[in-house]
Write a protein that holds these residues in place. Structure first.
Motif, PDB file in Angstrom:
ATOM      1  N   ASP A 126      -5.179   3.269   2.657  1.00  0.00           N
ATOM      2  CA  ASP A 126      -4.988   4.654   3.096  1.00  0.00           C
ATOM      3  C   ASP A 126      -5.455   5.646   2.041  1.00  0.00           C
ATOM      4  N   HIS A 127      -5.301   5.300   0.776  1.00  0.00           N
ATOM      5  CA  HIS A 127      -5.679   6.204  -0.311  1.00  0.00           C
ATOM      6  C   HIS A 127      -7.144   6.048  -0.717  1.00  0.00           C
ATOM      7  N   GLY A 128      -7.886   5.261   0.018  1.00  0.00           N
ATOM      8  CA  GLY A 128      -9.319   5.148  -0.235  1.00  0.00           C
ATOM      9  C   GLY A 128      -9.700   4.395  -1.485  1.00  0.00           C
ATOM     10  N   VAL A 129      -8.860   3.456  -1.919  1.00  0.00           N
ATOM     11  CA  VAL A 129      -9.205   2.649  -3.089  1.00  0.00           C
ATOM     12  C   VAL A 129     -10.458   1.833  -2.780  1.00  0.00           C
ATOM     13  N   ALA A 130     -11.420   1.894  -3.658  1.00  0.00           N
ATOM     14  CA  ALA A 130     -12.701   1.224  -3.422  1.00  0.00           C
ATOM     15  C   ALA A 130     -12.737  -0.150  -4.079  1.00  0.00           C
ATOM     16  N   PRO A 131     -13.513  -1.068  -3.510  1.00  0.00           N
ATOM     17  CA  PRO A 131     -13.685  -2.386  -4.142  1.00  0.00           C
ATOM     18  C   PRO A 131     -14.184  -2.238  -5.572  1.00  0.00           C
ATOM     19  N   GLY A 132     -13.627  -3.020  -6.466  1.00  0.00           N
ATOM     20  CA  GLY A 132     -14.020  -2.984  -7.861  1.00  0.00           C
ATOM     21  C   GLY A 132     -13.167  -2.068  -8.715  1.00  0.00           C
ATOM     22  N   GLU A 133     -12.413  -1.159  -8.105  1.00  0.00           N
ATOM     23  CA  GLU A 133     -11.532  -0.299  -8.875  1.00  0.00           C
ATOM     24  C   GLU A 133     -10.351  -1.118  -9.406  1.00  0.00           C
ATOM     25  N   PRO A 134      -9.767  -0.698 -10.526  1.00  0.00           N
ATOM     26  CA  PRO A 134      -8.639  -1.459 -11.098  1.00  0.00           C
ATOM     27  C   PRO A 134      -7.500  -1.693 -10.112  1.00  0.00           C
ATOM     28  N   ALA A 135      -7.191  -0.696  -9.304  1.00  0.00           N
ATOM     29  CA  ALA A 135      -6.108  -0.854  -8.335  1.00  0.00           C
ATOM     30  C   ALA A 135      -6.437  -1.945  -7.319  1.00  0.00           C
TER      31      ALA A 135
END
Length: 280
Positions: A199-208
């Protein structure tokens, strides 16, 4: 003549008397189901010695000797060692009941341990055959009303010959409803975190995203260890299998595709090519 040479001492007993008064090692061994080597050993250690010998030096067992051997066999079948058997045969008869009671208690303890082992083996066999040792009602109570117990049977048919199914079954054998509830809760929390990140738009490869990928392997390890390569295969199945895809897309439309994307990207960062990843 051989009959006279092999007649037992005292002198004066003929061949017929020798046959009546004593039995050879071979005949005793055959009649009692023992080996000649065993009788020789018991003789050497002084546990059961033949009372008579022929002039040629052959051992002959008398009726009392055979009776002692029969008692030794009984005690040995009960699990007593030779030292304990000697004590029962040669010590005061007053000590025999106490020693037998002690041994009976040890046998009861062994029986209790064997019964526990039998129960464990029964659960292990059932876990290999059924996957989850819960009733259909218990499974729905733990995993939710949309849970279909037939899914477990389908998984067994698909993966029942793999090492991972064996690991899964061995862990399942030790679990009851409470343990499964803990696992189900952990997976539900993970899927909630997955939805929040999506929902928050976390993208692949980001730490989250990478943290979620690691968390997935940690939560999934309740079933069996999951390598990064295997995780790629699993995420691919989540997207390709209609039942899994419906589950994840039911949480959030497009979640199955996004989960596969963050797993693939994390795998690349750790030297695993998603295009060539295999189930290990």
């Amino acid at each position: 003549m051989r009959e006279m040479r092999d007649s037992p001492v005292p002198a004066g007993l003929g061949g017929a008397a020798a046959s009546a008064d004593g039995l050879t090692v071979g005949r005793v061994a055959d009649s009692l189901g023992l080996t000649v080597r065993t009788l020789h050993h018991w003789d050497a250690v002084g546990l059961a010695c033949p009372s008579l010998r022929t002039r040629g030096g052959y051992r002959l067992y008398t009726a009392p000797d055979v009776e002692r051997l029969q008692r030794i066999i009984v005690y040995r079948e009960l699990g007593l060692g030779l030292t304990g058997i000697r004590a029962l045969l040669d010590d005061s008869h007053a000590a025999a009941p106490a020693e037998l009671r002690r041994h009976r208690e040890r046998i009861r303890e062994r029986i209790a341990r064997l019964e526990q082992l039998d129960t464990g083996l029964e659960r292990m066999i059932s876990a290999h055959e059924r996957g989850i040792l819960l009733t259909s009602e218990q499974q729905r109570a733990v995993f939710g009303p949309d849970w279909d117990p037939a899914w477990v049977e389908g998984a067994r048919m698909r993966w029942g010959t793999t090492a991972q199914w064996a690991q899964y079954a061995e862990r399942s054998a030790e679990r009851g409803p409470e343990e499964w509830q803990t696992i189900a809760d952990a997976m539900a929390e993970f899927e909630g975190a997955l939805a929040d990140a999506f929902d928050h738009g976390v993208a692949p490869g980001e730490p989250a995203a990478d943290r979620l990928v690691d968390r997935h392997r940690e939560v999934f390890s309740a079933y069996f260890p999951l390598s990064r390569s295997m995780q790629v295969c699993l995420a691919r199945m989540y997207r390709a299998d209609p039942a899994f895809a419906a589950h994840y897309d039911g949480i959030r439309p497009g979640l199955a595709d996004w989960f596969r994307a963050i797993v693939d990207e994390s795998a690349r960062a750790h030297g695993v090519d998603p295009d060539t990843a295999v189930w290990e």
